[in-house]
Enzyme design. Structure first.
Site, PDB file in Angstrom:
ATOM      1  N   CYS A  61      68.976 -10.245 -49.107  1.00  0.00           N
ATOM      2  CA  CYS A  61      68.516 -11.577 -49.363  1.00  0.00           C
ATOM      3  C   CYS A  61      67.176 -11.455 -50.439  1.00  0.00           C
ATOM      4  O   CYS A  61      67.029 -10.576 -51.050  1.00  0.00           O
ATOM      5  CB  CYS A  61      68.183 -12.532 -48.199  1.00  0.00           C
ATOM      6  N   ARG A  62      66.332 -12.561 -50.328  1.00  0.00           N
ATOM      7  CA  ARG A  62      65.130 -12.523 -51.179  1.00  0.00           C
ATOM      8  C   ARG A  62      63.866 -11.397 -50.623  1.00  0.00           C
ATOM      9  O   ARG A  62      63.589 -10.661 -51.219  1.00  0.00           O
ATOM     10  CB  ARG A  62      64.422 -13.861 -51.017  1.00  0.00           C
TER      11      ARG A  62
END
Length: 109
Positions: A61-62
């Protein structure tokens, strides 16, 4: 106590892996790893059939929070999943290749 999930650093990530990106569509469009599979976290339960049944799935993800939860979910449902520690921020900082959907310079948002 939170469930422990397997983690791997970007530098230790094998080259030819199934990389699952669970970020939102705008984050994906801004910049993602080439050949990654995009399934936003909110859609994961209904799109499990899109993941390979064999082999390890590396989840990103981020920054690592959402992917850690998605990794725990996948492992609880029969996959061999590993969280990519630091997410796309670490991927980008390590100089790993990225592409964007809009043709602009890829970035992590």
């Amino acid at each position: 106590m939170p469930q422990q999930v397997p983690n791997v650093s970007v530098s230790d990530l094998p080259e030819d892996v199934t990389l699952l990106d669970v970020r939102e569509p705008d984050e994906w469009a801004a910049g993602h790893a080439p050949n990654a599979v995009h399934i936003p976290m909110g859609e994961l339960a209904e799109r499990l059939a899109e993941l390979p049944a064999e082999g390890n799935v590396y989840v990103v993800c981020r920054g690592g929070g959402r992917s850690s939860r998605a990794t725990a979910y996948l492992n609880a449902n029969g996959w061999d999943a590993t969280n990519v520690d630091g997410g796309m921020k670490s991927w980008h900082a390590a100089g790993r290749p990225m592409v964007s959907e809009a043709g602009a310079e890829p970035e992590v948002i």
